[in-house]
Scaffold this motif. Structure first.
Motif, mmCIF file in Angstrom:
data_model
loop_
_atom_site.group_PDB
_atom_site.id
_atom_site.type_symbol
_atom_site.label_atom_id
_atom_site.label_comp_id
_atom_site.label_asym_id
_atom_site.label_seq_id
_atom_site.Cartn_x
_atom_site.Cartn_y
_atom_site.Cartn_z
ATOM 1 N N TYR A 187 1.121 -1.253 -0.486
ATOM 2 C CA TYR A 187 -0.111 0.162 -0.240
ATOM 3 C C TYR A 187 1.124 1.268 0.155
ATOM 4 C CZ TYR A 187 -2.660 4.005 1.752
ATOM 5 O OH TYR A 187 -3.405 4.712 2.089
ATOM 6 N N LEU A 188 1.820 1.271 0.874
ATOM 7 C CA LEU A 188 3.173 2.550 1.087
ATOM 8 C C LEU A 188 3.249 2.314 -0.741
ATOM 9 C CD1 LEU A 188 4.193 2.371 4.259
ATOM 10 C CD2 LEU A 188 2.608 3.929 3.598
ATOM 11 N N PHE A 189 3.915 1.285 -0.876
ATOM 12 C CA PHE A 189 4.904 2.196 -1.998
ATOM 13 C C PHE A 189 3.866 1.754 -3.263
ATOM 14 C CE2 PHE A 189 7.672 -1.407 -0.368
ATOM 15 C CZ PHE A 189 8.585 -0.639 -0.395
ATOM 16 N N ASP A 190 2.270 1.941 -3.784
ATOM 17 C CA ASP A 190 1.653 1.999 -4.008
ATOM 18 C C ASP A 190 1.140 3.816 -3.757
ATOM 19 O OD1 ASP A 190 1.281 -0.509 -5.313
ATOM 20 O OD2 ASP A 190 -0.090 -0.961 -4.809
ATOM 21 N N LYS A 191 0.773 4.089 -3.275
ATOM 22 C CA LYS A 191 1.174 5.378 -2.748
ATOM 23 C C LYS A 191 1.947 6.362 -3.483
ATOM 24 C CE LYS A 191 -3.199 4.893 -1.840
ATOM 25 N NZ LYS A 191 -4.781 5.628 -2.872
ATOM 26 N N GLY A 192 3.054 6.063 -3.663
ATOM 27 C CA GLY A 192 4.421 6.357 -3.573
ATOM 28 C C GLY A 192 5.366 6.591 -2.466
ATOM 29 N N ASP A 197 5.742 9.865 -1.573
ATOM 30 C CA ASP A 197 4.549 11.316 -0.837
ATOM 31 C C ASP A 197 3.954 10.813 0.884
ATOM 32 O OD1 ASP A 197 6.052 13.662 -2.354
ATOM 33 O OD2 ASP A 197 3.953 13.857 -3.415
ATOM 34 N N LYS A 198 3.230 9.089 0.395
ATOM 35 C CA LYS A 198 2.488 9.040 1.725
ATOM 36 C C LYS A 198 3.455 8.618 2.238
ATOM 37 C CE LYS A 198 -0.415 6.909 3.762
ATOM 38 N NZ LYS A 198 -1.441 8.406 4.428
ATOM 39 N N ILE A 199 4.991 7.595 2.259
ATOM 40 C CA ILE A 199 5.497 7.095 2.721
ATOM 41 C C ILE A 199 6.251 8.246 3.344
ATOM 42 C CG2 ILE A 199 8.782 6.206 2.947
ATOM 43 C CD1 ILE A 199 7.286 4.493 0.150
ATOM 44 N N LEU A 200 6.770 9.476 2.849
ATOM 45 C CA LEU A 200 7.686 10.420 3.639
ATOM 46 C C LEU A 200 6.435 11.164 5.371
ATOM 47 C CD1 LEU A 200 8.782 12.482 1.192
ATOM 48 C CD2 LEU A 200 10.108 11.115 2.837
ATOM 49 N N LYS A 201 4.679 11.181 3.987
ATOM 50 C CA LYS A 201 4.440 11.939 5.281
ATOM 51 C C LYS A 201 4.260 10.878 6.841
ATOM 52 C CE LYS A 201 -0.835 12.432 5.682
ATOM 53 N NZ LYS A 201 -2.119 11.991 5.358
ATOM 54 N N LYS A 202 3.781 8.925 6.238
ATOM 55 C CA LYS A 202 4.066 8.089 7.450
ATOM 56 C C LYS A 202 5.201 8.185 8.289
ATOM 57 C CE LYS A 202 1.513 5.474 8.573
ATOM 58 N NZ LYS A 202 0.555 6.109 9.453
ATOM 59 N N VAL A 203 6.041 8.695 7.296
ATOM 60 C CA VAL A 203 7.612 9.343 8.032
ATOM 61 C C VAL A 203 7.773 9.461 9.557
ATOM 62 C CG1 VAL A 203 10.361 9.210 8.555
ATOM 63 C CG2 VAL A 203 9.853 8.054 6.068
ATOM 64 N N LEU A 247 14.016 3.454 2.865
ATOM 65 C CA LEU A 247 15.288 3.355 2.108
ATOM 66 C C LEU A 247 14.806 2.511 0.961
ATOM 67 C CD1 LEU A 247 17.360 2.623 5.076
ATOM 68 C CD2 LEU A 247 17.557 4.439 3.532
ATOM 69 N N ALA A 248 13.766 1.318 0.829
ATOM 70 C CA ALA A 248 13.631 0.406 -0.234
ATOM 71 C C ALA A 248 13.283 1.606 -1.271
ATOM 72 C CB ALA A 248 13.078 -0.922 0.373
ATOM 73 N N GLU A 249 12.208 2.396 -1.709
ATOM 74 C CA GLU A 249 11.497 2.977 -2.279
ATOM 75 C C GLU A 249 12.552 3.914 -3.210
ATOM 76 O OE1 GLU A 249 9.105 4.850 -4.233
ATOM 77 O OE2 GLU A 249 8.893 3.716 -3.162
#
Length: 103
Positions: free
Chosen positions: A24-29, A31-37, A70-72
């Motif tokens: 889900y995080l990878f699919d959202k990209g 910006d979503k990953i950064l928001k969660k961080v 990091l993986a992204e």
């Protein structure tokens, strides 16, 4: 443990699994990953003021989301380990650092 988790995250990126939160995080990209961080960082700060058990829980969340980031960005965990290795044993002088209110 961190290496195993990181490898599992990379595997999910390369071989998505239906219903996976990681996917889900990878699919959202990015910006979503950064928001969660950012959210998890804030939760760690709040937890540090409240409760040790909560701090452990929230730190685990932050570490997970940082590994997803990091993986992204295709940064291997070994790059972080190398950077930390360069810093090991070095004396960091407070006079060489900016004051917190100057950041």
């Amino acid at each position: 443990m961190l290496e195993s988790l990181y490898n599992e995250i990379v595997e999910r990126k390369e071989q998505p699994k239906e219903g996976s939160y990681t996917n889900y995080l990878f699919d959202k990209g990015l910006d979503k990953i950064l928001k969660k961080v950012g959210e998890e960082t804030t939760e760690v700060i709040i937890a540090a003021k409240n409760d040790q058990k909560e701090l452990v829980y929230e730190t685990a969340d932050l570490v997970y989301h940082m590994l997803v980031l990091l993986a992204e960005k295709n940064i291997p965990l070994s790059d972080i380990e190398k950077e930390l290795g360069k810093r090991q044993g070095k004396l960091s002088l407070t006079r060489d650092r900016k004051e917190i209110d100057e950041l």
